[in-house]
Scaffold this active site. Structure first.
Site, PDB file in Angstrom:
ATOM      1  N   HIS A  45     -30.451  28.727  25.185  1.00  0.00           N
ATOM      2  CA  HIS A  45     -29.357  29.727  25.194  1.00  0.00           C
ATOM      3  C   HIS A  45     -29.886  31.150  25.093  1.00  0.00           C
ATOM      4  O   HIS A  45     -29.145  32.066  24.738  1.00  0.00           O
ATOM      5  CB  HIS A  45     -28.379  29.455  24.039  1.00  0.00           C
ATOM      6  CG  HIS A  45     -27.550  28.233  24.281  1.00  0.00           C
ATOM      7  ND1 HIS A  45     -27.068  27.442  23.258  1.00  0.00           N
ATOM      8  CD2 HIS A  45     -27.147  27.631  25.439  1.00  0.00           C
ATOM      9  CE1 HIS A  45     -26.381  26.428  23.771  1.00  0.00           C
ATOM     10  NE2 HIS A  45     -26.413  26.518  25.088  1.00  0.00           N
ATOM     11  N   THR A  89     -27.379  19.108  15.533  1.00  0.00           N
ATOM     12  CA  THR A  89     -26.508  19.515  16.628  1.00  0.00           C
ATOM     13  C   THR A  89     -25.357  18.525  16.796  1.00  0.00           C
ATOM     14  O   THR A  89     -25.531  17.329  16.669  1.00  0.00           O
ATOM     15  CB  THR A  89     -27.279  19.668  17.961  1.00  0.00           C
ATOM     16  OG1 THR A  89     -26.368  20.107  18.986  1.00  0.00           O
ATOM     17  CG2 THR A  89     -27.970  18.396  18.384  1.00  0.00           C
ATOM     18  N   ASN A 144     -29.310  14.513  11.013  1.00  0.00           N
ATOM     19  CA  ASN A 144     -28.066  15.255  10.838  1.00  0.00           C
ATOM     20  C   ASN A 144     -27.466  14.842   9.493  1.00  0.00           C
ATOM     21  O   ASN A 144     -27.693  13.739   9.027  1.00  0.00           O
ATOM     22  CB  ASN A 144     -27.101  14.948  11.989  1.00  0.00           C
ATOM     23  CG  ASN A 144     -26.056  16.046  12.158  1.00  0.00           C
ATOM     24  OD1 ASN A 144     -25.475  16.525  11.194  1.00  0.00           O
ATOM     25  ND2 ASN A 144     -25.850  16.487  13.404  1.00  0.00           N
ATOM     26  N   ARG A 170     -19.757  25.059  13.978  1.00  0.00           N
ATOM     27  CA  ARG A 170     -18.649  24.109  13.760  1.00  0.00           C
ATOM     28  C   ARG A 170     -18.821  23.400  12.426  1.00  0.00           C
ATOM     29  O   ARG A 170     -19.866  23.521  11.801  1.00  0.00           O
ATOM     30  CB  ARG A 170     -18.646  23.073  14.913  1.00  0.00           C
ATOM     31  CG  ARG A 170     -18.315  23.718  16.252  1.00  0.00           C
ATOM     32  CD  ARG A 170     -18.573  22.807  17.439  1.00  0.00           C
ATOM     33  NE  ARG A 170     -18.516  23.629  18.643  1.00  0.00           N
ATOM     34  CZ  ARG A 170     -19.541  24.382  19.072  1.00  0.00           C
ATOM     35  NH1 ARG A 170     -20.710  24.369  18.416  1.00  0.00           N
ATOM     36  NH2 ARG A 170     -19.435  25.160  20.143  1.00  0.00           N
TER      37      ARG A 170
END
Ligand code: APR
Length: 248
Positions: free
Chosen positions: A124, A194, A219, A41
């Site tokens: 994941h 994230t 971030n 994203r």
């Protein structure tokens, strides 16, 4: 002013880590961006270019060849060139120094392991293994296996699937329960790169916070965590901030 502010925050973060008896990192795609792997994203994000439907289980089983062509191009051809960056190495070094216990990653690129982190929980799954959709036989990745798409099981000729979580699939065990345990026992979580947008992964830091864990966040921009659970926000690139934390 800005540099003093970041210096104060780095000192706060280092203090928290020094006084922590169990520290856990929780990483997302942002930790691998400086290795050349685009995020999902945000600016230059993968999902702004490609519809994620190819990673939906229904689509994969209906159009295995089309899905596998994209999977190979995105997760194998491009990942192959990616190497761990200073953020991955700094996390491994923090672990060697006894200041980091576990890395929970949402990433499937295996870069934490390549950098030397010993305890990595792959929430994941991983791109490093394929699994038979029928008999469950597992395969390590080889050029030959990916030369004909979709790859087939030598046991039962069924289609192989990458051993990472597709949209609509459950989180694998023991990754799920081990991550929930980290959220229970950690004094400090270090969130790196994230958005905090994807459930159920994004719940892990929130559960930790509710259990009294202190949250350090790295971030380049605000995430869903920044104004809600983050105690110390280190705004900047993962490599830069992690190298500063390594001065612990
Ligand atoms: N340093 C630190 N953070 C960065 C950097 C960088 N160099 N570059 C980007 N970021 C941040 C972005 O600001 C953003 O918050 O990394 C984050 C990347 O967000 P996403 O691409 O959404 O990654 P992530 O949060 O890990 O996505 C979670 O979504 O599609 C699923 O399974 C996929 O695991 C993935 C999950």
């Amino acid at each position: 002013m800005e540099s003093q502010n970041i210096k104060d925050k780095l000192n706060q973060a280092i203090e928290l880590i020094r006084n922590s008896s169990h520290t856990t990192a929780f990483t997302g795609a942002g930790v691998s961006v400086e290795s050349g792997i685009p995020p999902f994203r945000g600016e230059n994000g993968l999902w702004s270019k490609i519809d994620p439907v190819f990673l939906d289980t229904l689509y994969f089983y209906k159009y295995p060849e089309k899905s596998w062509r994209l999977i190979k191009e995105i997760f194998y051809d491009s990942f192959r060139k990616a190497k761990p960056n200073d953020a991955h190495y700094a996390l491994a070094e923090l672990g060697n120094k006894g200041f980091l216990d576990v890395v929970i990653t949402q990433n499937i690129d295996n870069l934490h392991q390549q950098a030397g982190s010993k305890k990595v929980i792959e929430f994941h799954g991983t791109s490093q293994r394929l699994v038979c959709t029928n008999c469950g036989r597992q395969y390590g990745i080889t050029e030959e296996l990916l030369s004909i798409l979709p790859p087939k099981c030598i046991n039962c000729s069924s289609i192989l699937k990458p051993d990472f979580v597709f949209f609509g699939e459950p989180i694998p065990e023991p990754a799920r329960s081990h991550s929930l345990n980290e959220a229970k026992i950690a004094d400090v979580f270090i969130l790196i790169g994230t958005t905090g947008e994807v459930q159920p992964a994004s719940m892990i830091p929130i559960i930790a916070k509710n259990n009294g864990t202190r949250i350090i966040e790295i971030n380049i921009e605000d995430s869903k965590y920044t104004d809600s659970i983050t105690d110390v926000f280190l705004k900047g690139k993962a490599t830069e901030m992690m190298l500063n934390l390594l001065k612990i």
